[in-house]
Design a protein around this motif. Sequence first.
Motif, PDB file in Angstrom:
ATOM      1  N   ALA A 188      11.190   5.174   0.231  1.00 57.52           N
ATOM      2  CA  ALA A 188      10.534   4.743  -0.931  1.00 57.52           C
ATOM      3  C   ALA A 188      10.577   5.946  -2.162  1.00 57.52           C
ATOM      4  O   ALA A 188      10.380   5.747  -3.187  1.00 57.52           O
ATOM      5  N   SER A 189      10.454   7.074  -1.767  1.00 55.88           N
ATOM      6  CA  SER A 189      10.353   8.054  -2.442  1.00 55.88           C
ATOM      7  C   SER A 189      11.734   8.264  -3.422  1.00 55.88           C
ATOM      8  O   SER A 189      11.545   8.733  -4.510  1.00 55.88           O
ATOM      9  N   GLY A 210       4.390   5.556  -5.184  1.00 56.51           N
ATOM     10  CA  GLY A 210       4.746   5.764  -6.985  1.00 56.51           C
ATOM     11  C   GLY A 210       3.539   6.598  -7.329  1.00 56.51           C
ATOM     12  O   GLY A 210       3.589   7.212  -8.270  1.00 56.51           O
ATOM     13  N   ALA A 211       2.245   6.473  -6.901  1.00 59.90           N
ATOM     14  CA  ALA A 211       1.108   7.236  -7.671  1.00 59.90           C
ATOM     15  C   ALA A 211       1.357   8.775  -7.401  1.00 59.90           C
ATOM     16  O   ALA A 211       0.834   9.546  -8.075  1.00 59.90           O
ATOM     17  N   ALA A 216       5.535  12.625  -2.483  1.00 58.01           N
ATOM     18  CA  ALA A 216       6.109  11.283  -2.315  1.00 58.01           C
ATOM     19  C   ALA A 216       7.032  11.210  -0.941  1.00 58.01           C
ATOM     20  O   ALA A 216       7.044  10.205  -0.111  1.00 58.01           O
ATOM     21  N   ALA A 217       7.849  12.344  -0.639  1.00 56.39           N
ATOM     22  CA  ALA A 217       8.631  12.196   0.473  1.00 56.39           C
ATOM     23  C   ALA A 217       7.947  12.137   1.752  1.00 56.39           C
ATOM     24  O   ALA A 217       8.538  11.864   2.755  1.00 56.39           O
ATOM     25  N   THR A 272       0.736  -1.339   0.089  1.00 58.06           N
ATOM     26  CA  THR A 272       0.107   0.096  -0.008  1.00 58.06           C
ATOM     27  C   THR A 272       0.842   1.195   0.007  1.00 58.06           C
ATOM     28  O   THR A 272       0.688   2.156  -0.833  1.00 58.06           O
ATOM     29  N   THR A 273       2.058   1.201   0.995  1.00 57.26           N
ATOM     30  CA  THR A 273       2.665   2.375   0.871  1.00 57.26           C
ATOM     31  C   THR A 273       3.670   2.604  -0.519  1.00 57.26           C
ATOM     32  O   THR A 273       3.431   3.776  -0.823  1.00 57.26           O
ATOM     33  N   LEU A 274       3.979   1.346  -0.850  1.00 61.89           N
ATOM     34  CA  LEU A 274       4.694   1.600  -2.450  1.00 61.89           C
ATOM     35  C   LEU A 274       3.607   2.103  -3.465  1.00 61.89           C
ATOM     36  O   LEU A 274       4.080   3.170  -4.205  1.00 61.89           O
TER      37      LEU A 274
END
Length: 357
Positions: free
Chosen positions: A136-137, A102-103, A129-130, A96-98
């Motif tokens: 992940a960002s 990404g979105a 994203a950050a 979910t976090t990814l």
Amino acid sequence: MDNAKGLDAEHGSMSATGRKPSPQAASTAKMLIEECMADGACVDAMIARLALRFETGVDAAELVDVALEMRSADLRKRDRLERIADLLRHRPDIFTTLRQTGAAVRHERDEWETDAAVVRRLAAGFDAAATISQAASVQLSSLGDEEKLTAATDEIVAWLQRQGFSGPDQDILDIGCGIGRFESALSDAAHRIVGIDISLEMISVARRRCAGLRNVDLRPTFGLDLADFSNASFDCVLAVDSFPYLVLAGLAERYFEEIARVLKPSGVAALLNYSYRGSTALDRADVHRLAEAHCMQVVADGAKPFRLWDGNAFLLVASEGTLMRNDCSGVKETRASKRQAHQTDRAPVSADNPKED
């Protein structure tokens, strides 16, 4: 308990919910997983690619079904598929976090958008994203885990240092520095590192991460050029996962010209990922064309030298500076050629050196 048997039991109970991906989604997921398997992507990178492809409409549990249905008689493939299923089954929060991270950054360009408008939109996306996941960002395949990000960063840094990206007299420019992970990792091995990024949020994170590092300078940029820097002011230029966005914004050629301008004679540029078009052949063609146009020699040509990250590595060396920028026909055998010969002597990346976890 045998891992496969355990997953079979969980798979059966999960399927009892009645949720299955649509035939189209299942087909797309299978194709993407097969592509990842073929190019040697590690399990974490495969999860990241699935998250990018399925921003909505398919959940982690449904992808578990797909992965388990694909299990192969090939033990290595079977192991990777079961590890994908295991991670998606037990940590759907990571998926979910990814997907959310990404979105936040849209990788398409509208017909009406100017280059500057694309850059502004990307900056806002990186800011968002950050705030979702710092790790992940900047590398989705870190799965938002700082330890995984550090391990991948260290692997990349070790490769960079083997290419000459270190030394007490080296001045380095990092285009798209993100949260400052390379500044932090390289600060002890360089004279000065300047990191620039279009995301104010990422620059803020980077400044906190690099607080106290006196040879690190972190600056926000409008992202259209390198006008803040004078000619021949850097020994090395680094661009990790930033050129794909320059390609999207129509700025790749301008940045090649700018990189050639700010590099010292025989300076080195590392472009780690040129685009997200999914064609190494197209990337190589563009890099070679632009390098030749700006008197740079390609000495690493889209290889995949990393185990923890699936990026393609391009390494370029600037001419000695004796020729005009529009006449590179007489580039002599100098440091660039010697570097290329040195790399040729090394063992190539091959099936004997797989990238799988």
